[in-house]
Write a protein that holds these residues in place. Structure first.
Motif, mmCIF file in Angstrom:
data_model
loop_
_atom_site.group_PDB
_atom_site.id
_atom_site.type_symbol
_atom_site.label_atom_id
_atom_site.label_comp_id
_atom_site.label_asym_id
_atom_site.label_seq_id
_atom_site.Cartn_x
_atom_site.Cartn_y
_atom_site.Cartn_z
ATOM 1 N N SER A 626 0.818 -1.213 0.000
ATOM 2 C CA SER A 626 0.000 0.000 0.000
ATOM 3 C C SER A 626 0.850 1.260 0.000
ATOM 4 C CB SER A 626 -0.933 0.013 1.221
ATOM 5 O OG SER A 626 -0.188 0.025 2.428
ATOM 6 N N GLY A 627 2.203 1.105 -0.002
ATOM 7 C CA GLY A 627 3.082 2.244 -0.161
ATOM 8 C C GLY A 627 3.699 2.789 1.109
ATOM 9 N N LYS A 628 3.452 2.173 2.261
ATOM 10 C CA LYS A 628 4.022 2.674 3.505
ATOM 11 C C LYS A 628 5.455 2.157 3.671
ATOM 12 C CE LYS A 628 -0.388 3.103 5.918
ATOM 13 N NZ LYS A 628 -1.207 2.685 7.078
ATOM 14 N N ILE A 629 6.349 3.067 4.052
ATOM 15 C CA ILE A 629 7.748 2.690 4.264
ATOM 16 C C ILE A 629 7.859 1.857 5.540
ATOM 17 C CG2 ILE A 629 10.071 3.571 4.703
ATOM 18 C CD1 ILE A 629 9.247 6.083 3.097
ATOM 19 N N LEU A 630 8.588 0.765 5.470
ATOM 20 C CA LEU A 630 8.715 -0.154 6.603
ATOM 21 C C LEU A 630 9.801 0.334 7.555
ATOM 22 C CD1 LEU A 630 8.365 -3.504 4.645
ATOM 23 C CD2 LEU A 630 6.671 -2.455 6.152
ATOM 24 N N ARG A 631 9.496 1.406 8.263
ATOM 25 C CA ARG A 631 10.474 2.013 9.168
ATOM 26 C C ARG A 631 10.856 1.075 10.306
ATOM 27 N NH1 ARG A 631 7.354 6.035 7.017
ATOM 28 N NH2 ARG A 631 8.427 7.968 6.442
ATOM 29 N N LYS A 632 9.869 0.396 10.864
ATOM 30 C CA LYS A 632 10.153 -0.503 11.979
ATOM 31 C C LYS A 632 11.088 -1.628 11.544
ATOM 32 C CE LYS A 632 7.890 -3.299 15.534
ATOM 33 N NZ LYS A 632 6.575 -3.761 16.075
ATOM 34 N N THR A 633 10.895 -2.147 10.354
ATOM 35 C CA THR A 633 11.743 -3.224 9.849
ATOM 36 C C THR A 633 13.179 -2.738 9.654
ATOM 37 O OG1 THR A 633 9.828 -4.208 8.735
ATOM 38 C CG2 THR A 633 12.014 -4.926 8.008
ATOM 39 N N ILE A 634 13.343 -1.543 9.089
ATOM 40 C CA ILE A 634 14.691 -0.982 8.923
ATOM 41 C C ILE A 634 15.361 -0.821 10.281
ATOM 42 C CG2 ILE A 634 16.042 0.964 8.057
ATOM 43 C CD1 ILE A 634 13.765 1.557 6.108
ATOM 44 N N ARG A 635 14.600 -0.321 11.255
ATOM 45 C CA ARG A 635 15.156 -0.123 12.599
ATOM 46 C C ARG A 635 15.612 -1.450 13.192
ATOM 47 N NH1 ARG A 635 10.834 1.488 14.950
ATOM 48 N NH2 ARG A 635 11.022 3.668 14.289
ATOM 49 N N GLN A 636 14.808 -2.503 13.049
ATOM 50 C CA GLN A 636 15.182 -3.809 13.582
ATOM 51 C C GLN A 636 16.461 -4.328 12.936
ATOM 52 O OE1 GLN A 636 11.551 -5.891 12.673
ATOM 53 N NE2 GLN A 636 10.682 -5.577 14.709
ATOM 54 N N ILE A 637 16.591 -4.108 11.641
ATOM 55 C CA ILE A 637 17.790 -4.570 10.927
ATOM 56 C C ILE A 637 19.041 -3.899 11.486
ATOM 57 C CG2 ILE A 637 18.990 -4.485 8.705
ATOM 58 C CD1 ILE A 637 16.225 -4.867 7.361
ATOM 59 N N PHE A 638 19.000 -2.589 11.674
ATOM 60 C CA PHE A 638 20.204 -1.853 12.083
ATOM 61 C C PHE A 638 20.449 -1.934 13.588
ATOM 62 C CE2 PHE A 638 19.942 -0.320 7.833
ATOM 63 C CZ PHE A 638 21.241 0.021 7.493
ATOM 64 N N ASP A 639 19.409 -2.180 14.359
ATOM 65 C CA ASP A 639 19.607 -2.333 15.804
ATOM 66 C C ASP A 639 20.003 -3.754 16.174
ATOM 67 O OD1 ASP A 639 19.113 0.291 16.343
ATOM 68 O OD2 ASP A 639 17.086 0.015 17.118
ATOM 69 N N GLY A 640 19.995 -4.674 15.203
ATOM 70 C CA GLY A 640 20.366 -6.054 15.482
ATOM 71 C C GLY A 640 19.290 -6.833 16.194
ATOM 72 N N ASP A 641 18.052 -6.343 16.146
ATOM 73 C CA ASP A 641 16.936 -7.045 16.780
ATOM 74 C C ASP A 641 16.423 -8.159 15.870
ATOM 75 O OD1 ASP A 641 17.131 -5.221 18.831
ATOM 76 O OD2 ASP A 641 15.549 -3.911 18.033
ATOM 77 N N GLU A 642 15.555 -8.983 16.421
ATOM 78 C CA GLU A 642 14.867 -9.969 15.592
ATOM 79 C C GLU A 642 14.026 -9.224 14.556
ATOM 80 O OE1 GLU A 642 11.418 -13.451 15.895
ATOM 81 O OE2 GLU A 642 12.084 -12.367 17.694
ATOM 82 N N VAL A 643 14.202 -9.573 13.305
ATOM 83 C CA VAL A 643 13.499 -8.882 12.221
ATOM 84 C C VAL A 643 12.230 -9.644 11.885
ATOM 85 C CG1 VAL A 643 13.641 -8.049 9.845
ATOM 86 C CG2 VAL A 643 15.675 -8.010 11.305
ATOM 87 N N ARG A 644 11.106 -8.965 12.058
ATOM 88 C CA ARG A 644 9.811 -9.550 11.697
ATOM 89 C C ARG A 644 9.358 -8.873 10.394
ATOM 90 N NH1 ARG A 644 7.262 -12.455 15.700
ATOM 91 N NH2 ARG A 644 5.251 -12.088 14.709
ATOM 92 N N ILE A 645 9.529 -9.572 9.310
ATOM 93 C CA ILE A 645 9.188 -9.014 8.000
ATOM 94 C C ILE A 645 7.684 -9.143 7.785
ATOM 95 C CG2 ILE A 645 9.565 -9.165 5.516
ATOM 96 C CD1 ILE A 645 12.317 -10.406 6.169
ATOM 97 N N PRO A 646 6.973 -8.037 7.630
ATOM 98 C CA PRO A 646 5.516 -8.118 7.492
ATOM 99 C C PRO A 646 5.109 -8.766 6.183
ATOM 100 C CG PRO A 646 6.270 -5.866 7.169
ATOM 101 C CD PRO A 646 7.462 -6.647 7.620
ATOM 102 N N PRO A 647 3.990 -9.467 6.181
ATOM 103 C CA PRO A 647 3.554 -10.139 4.952
ATOM 104 C C PRO A 647 3.141 -9.171 3.862
ATOM 105 C CG PRO A 647 1.841 -10.251 6.632
ATOM 106 C CD PRO A 647 3.054 -9.698 7.304
#
Length: 668
Positions: A626-647
């Protein structure tokens, strides 16, 4: 639903003082809705066809209805399909275009008049009825952007069934989660969907989802698309079974040809029309439940008063029926208004170029375009000088409406100057069903303000609260945006099967209010500025900064096409602001050179307090469909957290360079 006794009520006088200082009809409408909501909404209900007209508008207590919260017009009965189709045919407008379909993927174009669409809906409603579907039963719709998606939704409404539309292409595991929650007896699908670079076969996904589910599905109705190789017979011969119950796989066209048309059934205003799962849902889903009567009245008001769309107009909403925008402003809203609605299968760029929207406007004499800021930014990146626009006659276009995410000031200015019609940002959510704040062009064109979503619409009373729920509502004060209860007609009446979760998700944080999860502020004229989700307010060494404000600055740079600013973990300062940007096509820049200029721009316009130093240039930002930037996913990647990729992610490969960059950063 009543407010908690301790909550300070917003007086009508206070509400009126926060609206723009204008004279004329909108001020009167807003005052009427605030001073006398029951009278106001009963008057609006007169524009809807009822079996039993309501005598009361405002919600009764939830305990009287057995729903999660009170529902509007609770003593009225109606049918949504009648309001979308039958009444227009009865009024002599059956030959007017209702549904215009255009596929950039297949080259197919078609128009269904109101009479033709009604006949298809009556027949498919008969199909569902013969499959045992009745009032309150659930039907899951998993279709691409083809006319059958609209037919299926309206057919469910015609017989009182509750539809749940799931974006075509969702993974089997996510589809199974939704099946288990809604417990549909029928799935309506197609052999597949078409993307610019690939075809997605749906039947294996549906088959696997049913196998993973708890077994409510008894029938799968399949629309065969000749462009795909899906074979219904493979599944009809027993490929799927759950326990002792076989799942019947059936051909749409054969069923529709043999079906007896179904008449519309009478449902209560508070009866659910649909369940819509919020995008990005994983694990236990949040199924937003929409009622029938309140939604019909709200959409009738919105189409006329916000968008200025009546029965002689055409609206092109560039979204998907799997999202709330598609429900409200591709399907139900335009058809309730008696307008023509454009159903488009394609993208704003690449199908075939950045002029595809302008081609659609020319071909179908579109009056109103509704899209997301992401679509405009994509067009701007490909065609910054709008050369493609000049190739088409878009003189029919009266306004462009934008929603779904923040509209940055630079994109607004680019569109406003280049497209040369009003560019109107507005704000709403899946849960609210229609705009909270907008510019009521259908009543009175108010001055637009770059960065603002407009002014509150009737029935919505937004307040600015601090984290403890204290009222901060005055010009310039930034905080949590919460909406005073009760919400107006058209908003959610609960979460499917989860009254406790409904309360904990939206009502408990600020008693007496609906918590939007967004942050922002009002200006002196009562315009609301939504700066982003509350979790996008970052704390850098004790200083609270809005990532939306930082993004506004980055977007001013002439080479930046899109940007996202996130708060990443920092051992010393708690968080640090990091910017991720894409560059306009045709601009040749080194990453280091652009980063130096962007850091200097933030320092100049916000100050050294932002401590902004980190910039990464990427080819594309990860987004939902729908065009929303996945900010939370980017944050998880760079913070080294578990990455939950939304469907809902549009292209998972976009994450690869982000993972690689994050790894390099940690190794340093």
């Amino acid at each position: 639903m009543s407010d908690a006794p301790s909550v300070e009520r917003v007086s009508a006088r206070e509400t009126a003082s926060r609206t723009p200082q204008q004279s004329g009809s909108f001020a009167e409408i807003q005052a009427h809705a605030t001073y006398a909501p029951d009278n106001f909404w009963l008057h609006q209900a007169e524009h809807i066809d009822w079996f039993t007209a309501p005598k009361r508008a405002t919600p009764v207590q939830a305990t009287e209805l057995g729903t999660d919260q009170g529902s509007w017009f609770s003593d009225g009965t109606l049918n949504m399909s009648v309001n979308a189709l039958d009444r227009h045919v009865a009024a002599g407008r059956g030959d007017r275009p209702a549904l215009i379909s255009d596929s950039a993927m297949t080259g197919e174009q078609g128009v269904l008049s109101y009479a033709q669409l009604l006949e298809r809906v009556r027949r498919f409603a008969g199909v569902l009825r013969e499959l045992g579907v009745g009032v309150g039963d659930r039907v899951l719709i998993y279709l691409p952007m083809i006319p059958e998606a609209v037919v299926a939704m309206l057919a469910c409404a015609r017989i009182g069934a509750i539809h749940s539309v799931v974006f075509g292409g969702f993974a089997a595991s996510e589809l199974a989660v939704r099946i288990n929650d809604a417990m549909p007896s029928v799935i309506v699908t197609a052999t597949g969907g078409l993307e610019p670079s690939r075809a997605v076969e749906y039947l294996p996904i549906v088959n696997q989802a049913i196998a993973l589910s708890t077994g409510s599905v008894r029938h799968v109705v399949v629309q065969d698309r000749p462009q795909l190789d899906g074979d219904i017979a493979e599944y009809a011969n027993g490929a799927t079974s759950r326990g002792s119950v076989d799942v019947a796989w059936l051909d749409w066209d054969e069923l529709e040809a043999a079906a007896l048309p179904a008449d519309a059934v009478e449902v209560r205003a508070q009866d659910p029309l649909y369940i819509l799962y919020t995008s990005g849902t994983t694990g236990s889903p949040k199924g937003v439940v929409r009622d029938t009567g309140g939604y019909a009245v709200a959409l009738q008001w919105a189409m006329s008063h916000i968008y200025g769309v009546e029965n002689q107009h055409t609206i092109f909403t560039a979204s998907d029926v799997g999202w709330v925008v598609g429900h409200s402003f591709i399907v139900y809203g335009p058809l309730i208004a008696g307008a023509a609605t454009v159903l488009y299968e394609g993208k704003p760029i690449g199908t075939p170029d950045a002029g595809t929207f302008w081609r659609l406007i020319q071909d179908y004499k579109v009056d109103v375009l509704y899209t997301a800021p992401t679509a405009l930014r994509a067009i701007r990146r490909e065609d910054p000088t709008l050369d493609e626009l000049d190739k088409y006659d878009t003189s029919s276009l009266q306004a462009v409406y934008l929603a779904g995410e923040r509209l940055d000031t630079e994109t607004w200015r680019w569109a406003n100057d280049g497209i040369r019609v009003p560019i109107i940002d507005h704000w709403w959510q899946t849960e609210t069903g229609w705009p909270i704040c907008a510019n009521p062009r259908g009543v009175q064109q108010l001055p637009s303000k770059a960065g603002s979503t407009g002014v509150p619409m009737p029935g919505f009373i937004p307040r600015i609260l601090d984290r403890d729920g204290n009222n901060l509502t005055e010009p310039g004060a930034e905080g949590n945006i919460a909406i005073q209860l009760p919400l107006p007609p058209g908003a959610l009446i609960g979460l499917w099967g989860s009254p406790e979760r409904f309360a904990s998700s939206y009502l408990e944080e600020f008693p007496g209010y609906y918590a939007t999860g967004d942050a922002g502020h009002f200006d002196d004229d009562g315009y609301l500025f939504v700066m982003g989700r509350t979790d996008d307010v970052i704390n850098v060494a004790g200083h609270r900064l809005s990532t939306g404000s930082l993004e506004e600055v980055l977007s001013r740079h002439p080479d930046v096409a899109e940007c996202a600013v996130l708060g990443l973990h920092d051992e010393l300062k708690g968080q640090r602001a990091a910017g991720f940007v894409t560059v306009k096509h045709g601009r040749s820049r080194t990453e280091s050179g652009l980063a130096i200029e962007l850091v200097a721009l933030v320092r100049e316009l916000i100050g050294p307090v932002a401590a902004f130093r980190d910039v990464m240039v990427v080819e594309r930002l990860p987004k939902t469909r729908s065009g929303k930037i996945l900010r939370k996913t980017i944050r998880q990647i760079f913070d080294g957290d578990e990455v939950r990729i939304p469907p809902t992610i549009e292209d998972i490969t976009v994450l690869d360079p982000l993972f690689a960059a994050a790894k390099r950063t940690r190794e340093r």
